[in-house]
Write a protein that holds these residues in place. Structure first.
Motif, PDB file in Angstrom:
ATOM      1  N   THR A  34       0.628  -1.309  -0.070  1.00 15.48           N
ATOM      2  CA  THR A  34       0.267  -0.281   0.029  1.00 15.48           C
ATOM      3  C   THR A  34       0.862   1.715   0.966  1.00 15.48           C
ATOM      4  OG1 THR A  34      -1.593   1.466   1.346  1.00 15.48           O
ATOM      5  CG2 THR A  34      -0.031  -0.036   2.612  1.00 15.48           C
ATOM      6  N   TRP A  35       0.143   2.043  -0.747  1.00 12.54           N
ATOM      7  CA  TRP A  35       1.036   3.619  -0.301  1.00 12.54           C
ATOM      8  C   TRP A  35      -0.062   4.138   0.945  1.00 12.54           C
ATOM      9  CZ3 TRP A  35       4.985   4.403  -2.723  1.00 12.54           C
ATOM     10  CH2 TRP A  35       5.709   3.439  -3.747  1.00 12.54           C
ATOM     11  N   ASP A  36      -0.586   3.627   1.490  1.00 15.19           N
ATOM     12  CA  ASP A  36      -1.948   4.673   2.550  1.00 15.19           C
ATOM     13  C   ASP A  36      -0.550   4.453   3.372  1.00 15.19           C
ATOM     14  OD1 ASP A  36      -3.851   6.071   3.686  1.00 15.19           O
ATOM     15  OD2 ASP A  36      -4.757   4.315   4.176  1.00 15.19           O
ATOM     16  N   SER A  37      -0.676   5.969   4.237  1.00 14.16           N
ATOM     17  CA  SER A  37       0.088   6.223   5.818  1.00 14.16           C
ATOM     18  C   SER A  37      -0.770   6.777   6.507  1.00 14.16           C
ATOM     19  CB  SER A  37       1.064   7.755   5.180  1.00 14.16           C
ATOM     20  OG  SER A  37       0.589   8.264   4.676  1.00 14.16           O
ATOM     21  N   LYS A  38      -1.923   6.363   6.597  1.00 12.30           N
ATOM     22  CA  LYS A  38      -3.000   6.871   7.603  1.00 12.30           C
ATOM     23  C   LYS A  38      -3.240   6.244   9.096  1.00 12.30           C
ATOM     24  CE  LYS A  38      -7.801   8.096   8.345  1.00 12.30           C
ATOM     25  NZ  LYS A  38      -8.940   7.945   8.118  1.00 12.30           N
ATOM     26  N   ASP A  39      -2.822   6.332   9.694  1.00 12.22           N
ATOM     27  CA  ASP A  39      -3.026   5.419  11.149  1.00 12.22           C
ATOM     28  C   ASP A  39      -1.482   3.960  11.015  1.00 12.22           C
ATOM     29  OD1 ASP A  39      -4.390   6.579  12.827  1.00 12.22           O
ATOM     30  OD2 ASP A  39      -6.439   5.915  11.867  1.00 12.22           O
ATOM     31  N   LEU A  40      -0.634   4.352  10.401  1.00 14.04           N
ATOM     32  CA  LEU A  40       0.475   3.402   9.866  1.00 14.04           C
ATOM     33  C   LEU A  40       1.296   3.271  11.082  1.00 14.04           C
ATOM     34  CD1 LEU A  40       2.152   1.620   8.453  1.00 14.04           C
ATOM     35  CD2 LEU A  40       4.009   3.569   7.787  1.00 14.04           C
ATOM     36  N   ILE A  53       3.132  15.537   8.953  1.00 12.70           N
ATOM     37  CA  ILE A  53       4.838  16.076   9.758  1.00 12.70           C
ATOM     38  C   ILE A  53       5.493  14.564  10.060  1.00 12.70           C
ATOM     39  CG2 ILE A  53       5.623  17.220  10.865  1.00 12.70           C
ATOM     40  CD1 ILE A  53       3.516  19.435  10.438  1.00 12.70           C
ATOM     41  N   GLY A  54       4.587  13.885  10.537  1.00 14.14           N
ATOM     42  CA  GLY A  54       5.225  12.342  11.404  1.00 14.14           C
ATOM     43  C   GLY A  54       5.465  11.913  10.135  1.00 14.14           C
ATOM     44  N   VAL A  57       8.853  12.390   8.859  1.00 16.63           N
ATOM     45  CA  VAL A  57       9.718  12.445   9.962  1.00 16.63           C
ATOM     46  C   VAL A  57      10.194  11.037  10.255  1.00 16.63           C
ATOM     47  CG1 VAL A  57       9.826  12.665  12.403  1.00 16.63           C
ATOM     48  CG2 VAL A  57       9.296  14.431  11.139  1.00 16.63           C
ATOM     49  N   SER A  58       8.689   9.947   9.870  1.00 11.80           N
ATOM     50  CA  SER A  58       8.993   8.687  10.155  1.00 11.80           C
ATOM     51  C   SER A  58       9.967   8.068   8.896  1.00 11.80           C
ATOM     52  CB  SER A  58       7.856   7.638  10.462  1.00 11.80           C
ATOM     53  OG  SER A  58       7.048   8.378  11.646  1.00 11.80           O
ATOM     54  N   LEU A  59       9.675   8.532   7.265  1.00  8.21           N
ATOM     55  CA  LEU A  59      10.603   8.140   6.343  1.00  8.21           C
ATOM     56  C   LEU A  59      11.585   8.876   6.591  1.00  8.21           C
ATOM     57  CD1 LEU A  59       8.079   9.382   3.587  1.00  8.21           C
ATOM     58  CD2 LEU A  59       8.415   6.854   4.286  1.00  8.21           C
ATOM     59  N   LEU A  60      12.074  10.117   6.977  1.00  6.08           N
ATOM     60  CA  LEU A  60      13.904  10.351   7.668  1.00  6.08           C
ATOM     61  C   LEU A  60      14.381   9.882   8.511  1.00  6.08           C
ATOM     62  CD1 LEU A  60      13.135  14.579   7.694  1.00  6.08           C
ATOM     63  CD2 LEU A  60      14.190  12.488   5.806  1.00  6.08           C
ATOM     64  N   ALA A  61      13.028   9.086   9.607  1.00  5.94           N
ATOM     65  CA  ALA A  61      14.672   8.185  11.043  1.00  5.94           C
ATOM     66  C   ALA A  61      14.457   6.724  10.009  1.00  5.94           C
ATOM     67  CB  ALA A  61      13.405   7.935  11.749  1.00  5.94           C
TER      68      ALA A  61
END
Length: 164
Positions: A34-40, A53-54, A57-61
């Motif tokens: 999936t490409w969906d990031s809702k409530d991941l 934003i979260g 930041v998670s992608l950067l982490a």
């Protein structure tokens, strides 16, 4: 007595719903790409992505974590670069010079670095198994950048992708 307004009650489909108690939505896990990031949620329930934003930041982490894995691989390769598999327990090379890993402390350090690399690789595997395309790209992007930065330190035989 109608208890449908209480948190944690299932609807007709058997799916629990969160109600107006100030709680945020629960983590959603996917078993398909999936490409969906809702409530991941990424690996842990406390790493719950609730906003754009979260998610950024998670992608950067994740990218930094993947980059760090490549650095640990380079350290592991540097520690073990002098080590050779030798016949006999002497721990020395053919010209009888002691190798770095022939000393007990050095062997413990080498084993600890290797164990850290194994732990790290399995953790990244779990991150990848979110089945989220953006998270997968962040893992691959970190591996790409790390390979660019530290691949010259790796012997050719250890440059492939591995779980451990």
């Amino acid at each position: 007595m109608d208890h449908s307004q209480h948190m944690g009650h299932a609807n007709a489909d058997g799916i629990e719903k969160m109600h107006d108690f100030g709680e945020s939505a629960q983590c959603r896990t996917h078993m398909l790409f999936t490409w969906d990031s809702k409530d991941l949620c990424i690996v842990f329930d406390w790493w719950h992505v609730r906003s754009s934003i979260g998610f950024f930041v998670s992608l950067l982490a994740v990218l930094v974590l993947s980059l760090g894995y490549e650095y640990i691989r380079a350290i592991n390769a540097a520690v073990h670069s002098d080590a050779e598999i030798l016949p006999g327990p002497s721990g020395s090379k053919k010209d009888d010079r002691p190798t770095y890993l022939s000393r007990p402390r050095s062997r413990i350090f080498g084993a600890a670095i290797y164990a850290l690399q194994v732990l790290y690789s399995f953790f990244l595997m779990l991150v990848f198994m979110t089945y989220n395309g953006w998270i997968m790209l962040a893992v691959v992007g970190g591996a790409f950048a790390g390979h660019l930065l530290w691949s010259s330190r790796l012997p050719r035989s250890s440059r492939g992708m591995m779980c451990h």
